[in-house]
Design an enzyme around this catalytic site. Structure first.
Site, PDB file in Angstrom:
ATOM      1  N   ASP A  60       0.887  -1.164   0.000  1.00 35.42           N
ATOM      2  CA  ASP A  60       0.000   0.000   0.000  1.00 35.42           C
ATOM      3  C   ASP A  60       0.929   1.217   0.000  1.00 35.42           C
ATOM      4  OD1 ASP A  60      -1.557   2.210   0.752  1.00 35.42           O
ATOM      5  OD2 ASP A  60      -2.916   0.965   1.942  1.00 35.42           O
ATOM      6  N   VAL A  61       0.843   2.039  -1.053  1.00 37.90           N
ATOM      7  CA  VAL A  61       1.827   3.124  -1.177  1.00 37.90           C
ATOM      8  C   VAL A  61       1.706   4.164  -0.064  1.00 37.90           C
ATOM      9  CG1 VAL A  61       2.235   2.899  -3.657  1.00 37.90           C
ATOM     10  CG2 VAL A  61       0.381   4.395  -2.849  1.00 37.90           C
ATOM     11  N   ASN A  87       2.115   6.054 -10.049  1.00 33.41           N
ATOM     12  CA  ASN A  87       0.819   6.013 -10.734  1.00 33.41           C
ATOM     13  C   ASN A  87      -0.338   5.658  -9.814  1.00 33.41           C
ATOM     14  OD1 ASN A  87      -1.074   5.260 -13.157  1.00 33.41           O
ATOM     15  ND2 ASN A  87      -0.866   3.359 -11.982  1.00 33.41           N
ATOM     16  N   SER A 139      -3.578  14.425 -13.177  1.00 36.74           N
ATOM     17  CA  SER A 139      -4.888  14.373 -13.838  1.00 36.74           C
ATOM     18  C   SER A 139      -5.190  15.761 -14.377  1.00 36.74           C
ATOM     19  CB  SER A 139      -5.961  13.987 -12.809  1.00 36.74           C
ATOM     20  OG  SER A 139      -7.251  14.274 -13.310  1.00 36.74           O
ATOM     21  N   TYR A 152      -9.874  14.896  -4.623  1.00 33.85           N
ATOM     22  CA  TYR A 152      -9.051  14.292  -5.680  1.00 33.85           C
ATOM     23  C   TYR A 152      -8.254  15.366  -6.410  1.00 33.85           C
ATOM     24  CZ  TYR A 152      -8.021  11.625  -9.972  1.00 33.85           C
ATOM     25  OH  TYR A 152      -7.392  11.005 -11.030  1.00 33.85           O
ATOM     26  N   ALA A 154      -7.381  18.312  -5.400  1.00 30.21           N
ATOM     27  CA  ALA A 154      -6.332  18.888  -4.538  1.00 30.21           C
ATOM     28  C   ALA A 154      -5.111  17.975  -4.498  1.00 30.21           C
ATOM     29  CB  ALA A 154      -6.870  19.107  -3.128  1.00 30.21           C
ATOM     30  N   LYS A 156      -4.172  15.929  -6.855  1.00 30.60           N
ATOM     31  CA  LYS A 156      -3.522  15.907  -8.169  1.00 30.60           C
ATOM     32  C   LYS A 156      -2.790  17.222  -8.436  1.00 30.60           C
ATOM     33  CE  LYS A 156      -4.490  11.706  -9.234  1.00 30.60           C
ATOM     34  NZ  LYS A 156      -3.423  10.718  -9.448  1.00 30.60           N
ATOM     35  N   ILE A 185      -9.816   8.391 -19.067  1.00 33.20           N
ATOM     36  CA  ILE A 185      -9.199   7.182 -19.619  1.00 33.20           C
ATOM     37  C   ILE A 185     -10.045   5.977 -19.215  1.00 33.20           C
ATOM     38  CG2 ILE A 185      -7.076   5.819 -19.743  1.00 33.20           C
ATOM     39  CD1 ILE A 185      -6.739   8.809 -20.614  1.00 33.20           C
TER      40      ILE A 185
HETATM   41  P1  NAP Z   1      -7.537   1.893 -11.622  1.00 31.25           P
HETATM   42  O1  NAP Z   1      -7.985   1.249 -12.894  1.00 31.25           O
HETATM   43  O2  NAP Z   1      -8.503   2.096 -10.518  1.00 31.25           O
HETATM   44  O3  NAP Z   1      -6.252   1.097 -11.078  1.00 31.25           O
HETATM   45  C1  NAP Z   1      -5.683   1.521  -9.883  1.00 31.25           C
HETATM   46  C2  NAP Z   1      -4.362   0.820  -9.659  1.00 31.25           C
HETATM   47  O4  NAP Z   1      -3.767   1.383  -8.487  1.00 31.25           O
HETATM   48  C3  NAP Z   1      -4.528  -0.656  -9.397  1.00 31.25           C
HETATM   49  O5  NAP Z   1      -3.389  -1.322  -9.895  1.00 31.25           O
HETATM   50  C4  NAP Z   1      -4.570  -0.723  -7.868  1.00 31.25           C
HETATM   51  O6  NAP Z   1      -4.122  -1.964  -7.335  1.00 31.25           O
HETATM   52  C5  NAP Z   1      -3.580   0.361  -7.520  1.00 31.25           C
HETATM   53  N1  NAP Z   1      -3.763   0.944  -6.184  1.00 31.25           N
HETATM   54  C6  NAP Z   1      -4.853   1.544  -5.677  1.00 31.25           C
HETATM   55  N2  NAP Z   1      -4.619   1.954  -4.413  1.00 31.25           N
HETATM   56  C7  NAP Z   1      -3.343   1.597  -4.124  1.00 31.25           C
HETATM   57  C8  NAP Z   1      -2.516   1.709  -2.986  1.00 31.25           C
HETATM   58  N3  NAP Z   1      -2.973   2.285  -1.852  1.00 31.25           N
HETATM   59  N4  NAP Z   1      -1.253   1.234  -3.044  1.00 31.25           N
HETATM   60  C9  NAP Z   1      -0.796   0.633  -4.169  1.00 31.25           C
HETATM   61  N5  NAP Z   1      -1.534   0.481  -5.283  1.00 31.25           N
HETATM   62  C10 NAP Z   1      -2.789   0.955  -5.250  1.00 31.25           C
HETATM   63  O7  NAP Z   1      -6.949   3.347 -11.915  1.00 31.25           O
HETATM   64  P2  NAP Z   1      -6.422   4.023 -13.269  1.00 31.25           P
HETATM   65  O8  NAP Z   1      -7.582   4.635 -13.969  1.00 31.25           O
HETATM   66  O9  NAP Z   1      -5.520   3.101 -13.994  1.00 31.25           O
HETATM   67  O10 NAP Z   1      -5.595   5.245 -12.629  1.00 31.25           O
HETATM   68  C11 NAP Z   1      -4.191   5.212 -12.471  1.00 31.25           C
HETATM   69  C12 NAP Z   1      -3.722   6.614 -12.121  1.00 31.25           C
HETATM   70  O11 NAP Z   1      -4.122   7.514 -13.167  1.00 31.25           O
HETATM   71  C13 NAP Z   1      -4.327   7.172 -10.840  1.00 31.25           C
HETATM   72  O12 NAP Z   1      -3.364   7.948 -10.153  1.00 31.25           O
HETATM   73  C14 NAP Z   1      -5.442   8.069 -11.340  1.00 31.25           C
HETATM   74  O13 NAP Z   1      -5.739   9.102 -10.427  1.00 31.25           O
HETATM   75  C15 NAP Z   1      -4.828   8.605 -12.614  1.00 31.25           C
HETATM   76  N6  NAP Z   1      -5.814   9.101 -13.576  1.00 31.25           N
HETATM   77  C16 NAP Z   1      -6.763   8.276 -14.089  1.00 31.25           C
HETATM   78  C17 NAP Z   1      -7.692   8.796 -14.988  1.00 31.25           C
HETATM   79  C18 NAP Z   1      -8.767   7.963 -15.608  1.00 31.25           C
HETATM   80  O14 NAP Z   1      -9.649   8.552 -16.263  1.00 31.25           O
HETATM   81  N7  NAP Z   1      -8.764   6.649 -15.470  1.00 31.25           N
HETATM   82  C19 NAP Z   1      -7.625  10.137 -15.352  1.00 31.25           C
HETATM   83  C20 NAP Z   1      -6.646  10.946 -14.800  1.00 31.25           C
HETATM   84  C21 NAP Z   1      -5.728  10.405 -13.918  1.00 31.25           C
HETATM   85  P3  NAP Z   1      -5.137  -3.247  -7.129  1.00 31.25           P
HETATM   86  O15 NAP Z   1      -5.349  -3.812  -8.520  1.00 31.25           O
HETATM   87  O16 NAP Z   1      -4.376  -4.167  -6.263  1.00 31.25           O
HETATM   88  O17 NAP Z   1      -6.391  -2.718  -6.537  1.00 31.25           O
END
Ligand code: NAP
Length: 244
Positions: A60-61, A87, A139, A152, A154, A156, A185
């Protein structure tokens, strides 16, 4: 030069796509997850099938000790980390007046403290080698206001400031730090919004579609590469024109 990447939250979504792309770019990869060991193992198998080394490590980061243990294991099994992709992140919607202290602290714990912990865990070796690359995933909501996503947004915004300042501090040591600000995404994180909202968001996007995890992985691949060797402290938006 050793090509080893640590990518937090790389069991699913954007992190997973980054892990696979970086493996194609010749990196050995430490795949990090917190719950979905099955998904992390699948990513590890896919990386090994591409001919690179990979391990899956649960951490857990937001937990500093767990992150330090993960970095130590990655170094022992794969070599010192030359590329960090910070990430892992969590998101959710709530009116600001309903945001609890626990929620505020958890979002900052994962999204901001997580970057703090992982950067510090790998920085010693990067400083020693006078070489390294750090990429944070922010983000568009770190650049623009987001109703019902104040917490969220804040976190980012904090990541962007953290990355720019790190870039200034680390440039003399040969370490670059850049940030990517993805738009909407298509991952599990946004799937909770439902088909109709996602279709609306695609329509509001000038390029007419939602982003894919691979769109972000390509930006990470570029920023990590020698082709970006004169780029540091930047925020690269990949959003199909959403916030133009
Ligand atoms: P996601 O599909 O929800 O995947 C989240 C990933 O983070 C999973 O691998 C999860 O692990 C891991 N994770 C969650 N909490 C964690 C913790 N406390 N410690 C370690 N790992 C943890 O998310 P995503 O859409 O790929 O997003 C990835 C990043 O991009 C995030 O920072 C998000 O804010 C950013 N982002 C996403 C979007 C979008 O539209 N999707 C847009 C802008 C920015 P588990 O599989 O083990 O749960």
């Amino acid at each position: 030069m050793n090509k080893t990447a640590l990518i937090t939250g790389s069991s699913r979504g954007i992190g997973r796509a980054c892990a696979l792309q970086l493996a194609r770019d010749g990196y050995d990869v430490c795949v990090n997850y917190v719950e979905r060991e099955d998904c992390a193992n699948e990513v590890v198998d896919a990386i090994r099938a591409l001919g690179q080394r990979a391990i899956a490590v649960r951490a857990d980061v937001s937990d500093r000790a767990a992150v330090n243990e993960m970095a130590a294991r990655a170094k022992q099994e794969l070599g010192s980390i030359s590329l960090l992709v910070s990430n892992a992140g969590i998101a959710g919607q709530s009116l600001f007046q309903d945001v609890s202290e626990a929620m505020w602290k958890r979002y900052f714990g994962v999204n901001v403290d997580g970057a703090f912990h992982t950067v510090q865990a790998v920085l010693g070796d990067m400083l020693h080698e006078k070489h390294g690359c750090i990429i944070t995933i922010s983000s568009i909501w770190g650049l623009r206001g987001a109703s019902c996503e104040v917490t969220y947004s804040a976190t980012k915004g904090a990541l962007i400031a953290l990355t720019r300042s790190l870039a200034m501090e680390l440039a003399p040591s040969g370490i670059r730090a850049n940030c990517i600000a993805p738009g909407v995404i298509k991952t599990d994180m946004v799937d909770v919004l439902g088909e109709e909202t996602l279709a609306d968001l695609a329509e509001q996007t000038p390029l007419g579609r939602l982003g894919t995890p691979e769109d972000i992985a390509h930006a990470v691949s570029f920023l990590a590469s020698e082709r970006a060797s004169f780029i540091t402290g930047q925020v690269l938006t990949s959003d199909g024109g959403f916030i133009l």
